[in-house]
Enzyme design. Structure first.
Site, PDB file in Angstrom:
ATOM      1  N   ASP A 197      -0.195   5.055   1.066  1.00  0.00           N
ATOM      2  CA  ASP A 197      -0.426   5.997   2.163  1.00  0.00           C
ATOM      3  C   ASP A 197      -0.290   5.320   3.517  1.00  0.00           C
ATOM      4  O   ASP A 197      -0.952   4.316   3.793  1.00  0.00           O
ATOM      5  CB  ASP A 197      -1.816   6.618   2.037  1.00  0.00           C
ATOM      6  CG  ASP A 197      -1.954   7.452   0.782  1.00  0.00           C
ATOM      7  OD1 ASP A 197      -1.581   8.636   0.811  1.00  0.00           O
ATOM      8  OD2 ASP A 197      -2.417   6.901  -0.239  1.00  0.00           O
ATOM      9  N   ASP A 208       0.879  -1.164   0.000  1.00  0.00           N
ATOM     10  CA  ASP A 208       0.000   0.000   0.000  1.00  0.00           C
ATOM     11  C   ASP A 208       0.920   1.219   0.000  1.00  0.00           C
ATOM     12  O   ASP A 208       2.121   1.114   0.290  1.00  0.00           O
ATOM     13  CB  ASP A 208      -0.878  -0.054   1.253  1.00  0.00           C
ATOM     14  CG  ASP A 208      -1.735   1.187   1.425  1.00  0.00           C
ATOM     15  OD1 ASP A 208      -2.297   1.656   0.425  1.00  0.00           O
ATOM     16  OD2 ASP A 208      -1.825   1.689   2.561  1.00  0.00           O
TER      17      ASP A 208
END
Length: 451
Positions: free
Chosen positions: A18, A16
């Site tokens: 963020d 991922d």
């Protein structure tokens, strides 16, 4: 299942973006997210201007693992069996008597025993990541305002929150420079983002040199993804990843048929035609894990390539990747930073101290005095008996669906790729899967219960 987990045994390493590869300066980013919603509610929807002013102590309300009853305006902290440990109406904490009267030690009405339950049913919302937490404070203050000014007992403000999300974060908002959030991050990314340390960049290259396929799967749109990656990794960041997937719309990315979205190509950050399958590495938008897995089979030459995915959200990353795709999962849990000495990590480099005026929000990765630990809590015993400690629903989900949990990627970047991590599922211990050490509250409780 083997007791230990090692990256050397994985064919594919996914991330991922963020709050995983990209770490944020939490006090600054939290204030910006809060303001982006509050300004919309006040200016576009006519809410009270008092929402625009946040005192530093207000941030103590934020705590991972809270659920909001959208109609009743109550925030609750759940035990692993679905009973309510603590609750507030808006920001006002319920006294033990009121808590007992409202919830009575029974399973919460919106709870289902499956620990994969998303708690985003239209009746409740579950807060589990740093993007969501400023919204929890805002929603709680909205309840306070509507209760005080209008005497409301039921609430329907969520439609306005959803409109605020659309206004500030829709796909075209970055390019159009609209809303508050994107223009501000574009203006001064160094205020909100931490660059990846050199150790992490070298680690990513080591993984590639060891023959691993590297994935980036983010729900951020391609233009924002590019801004983040260039700032934290450098202009050549795309060379590090075999496949980049933006606007992945997680957790829907992991959904099974017939809900699968097709992959789309991109041209100048605009989505193009839908693809019937994923045939080659590259940069794509939307998509689904099933088509991705077919490509990974081709790239690795294996019928069942072993994938590990790093993410910070139980709802969007960890649960769906494990439950639907059977990937190994590494939870990024920033609360583990500085846990042992009771102090949060410095929220920004020392050379930036004093650069930004005004009191700062409490970092979101520090303990809430109102709610206590999001992993454990105490419940009062009967008369003349001691309080007992209970694990939270969040704690149960972490140990059920994560392979391991770490404070940041930097924590493991200098370990050899064949380092053997102890899995959560290796034994009955609640602390087994945390690296480099379990949260202090869990360690203390396990020590007490084994004496």
């Amino acid at each position: 299942m083997a007791q230990h987990f090692s990256l050397v045994n994985c064919d594919v390493v996914g991330f991922d973006l963020d709050h995983t590869l990209c770490r944020y300066n939490l006090p600054e980013s939290a204030a910006l997210i809060y303001n982006s919603f509050a300004q919309f509610l006040v200016k576009e929807r006519g809410y009270d201007k008092e929402l625009l002013t946040v005192a530093p102590e207000d941030w103590d309300f934020c705590c991972k693992g809270l659920a909001l009853d959208l109609e009743g305006g109550n925030f609750i902290k759940l035990a692993d069996n679905g009973t309510v440990l603590r609750a507030s109406h808006g920001t006002k904490m319920m006294a033990p008597e009121a808590l007992a009267e409202e919830y009575g030690g029974k399973e919460w009405k919106h709870f289902t025993p499956d620990t994969g339950w998303s708690c985003r049913s239209g009746k409740c919302y579950f807060y589990d990541n740093y993007f969501d937490l400023p919204g929890a404070l805002l929603c709680a203050r909205v309840v306070d305002s509507l209760t005080k000014n209008n005497g409301q007992k039921t609430f329907d403000f969520w439609k306005d929150i959803a409109a605020g999300i659309q206004h500030n974060y829709r796909m075209s908002a970055f390019k159009e420079n609209c809303g508050i959030y994107f223009p501000e991050v574009k203006r001064d990314p160094g205020r909100y983002l931490h660059s990846c340390p050199e150790s992490v960049k070298k680690w990513l290259r080591r993984l590639k040199n060891a023959g691993k396929i590297l994935l980036l799967i983010t729900s951020s749109h391609s233009d924002y993804c590019r801004l983040l990656c260039e700032h934290i990794l450098g202009n050549d960041f795309a060379d590090l990843f075999d496949i980049v997937i933006t606007n992945a719309l997680k957790p829907g990315f992991f959904s099974q048929s017939p809900s699968q979205r097709p992959f789309r190509t991109l041209e100048n950050d605009e989505e193009q035609e839908a693809l019937p399958s994923l045939d080659k590495p590259g940069w794509y938008s939307q998509g689904n894990a099933v088509h991705l897995n077919e490509l990974l089979k081709k790239m690795t030459g294996k019928a069942e390539p072993k994938v590990v995915y790093f993410g910070d959200s139980m709802h969007s990353d960890i649960f769906p990747a494990r439950h639907y795709s059977n990937w190994e999962t590494v939870l990024i849990l920033e609360e583990l930073r500085g846990d042992r000495d009771g102090k949060p990590e410095e929220s920004e480099p020392l050379e930036k101290k004093g650069k930004y005026e005004g009191p700062k929000a409490k970092p979101l990765n520090t303990l809430s005095k109102k709610w206590g630990s999001f992993l454990i809590d105490s419940i009062s015993g009967l008369e003349n008996t001691e309080d007992s400690l209970v694990y939270t629903w969040t704690c149960k989900r972490i140990s059920t669906y994560s392979t391991i949990a770490i404070p940041s990627i930097e924590t493991i970047a200098e370990l050899p790729l064949d380092y053997k991590f102890t899995r959560f599922s290796s034994n009955s211990s609640k602390t087994a899967g945390y690296y480099p050490h379990p949260p202090l509250v869990l360690s203390n409780n396990e020590t007490q219960t084994t004496k």
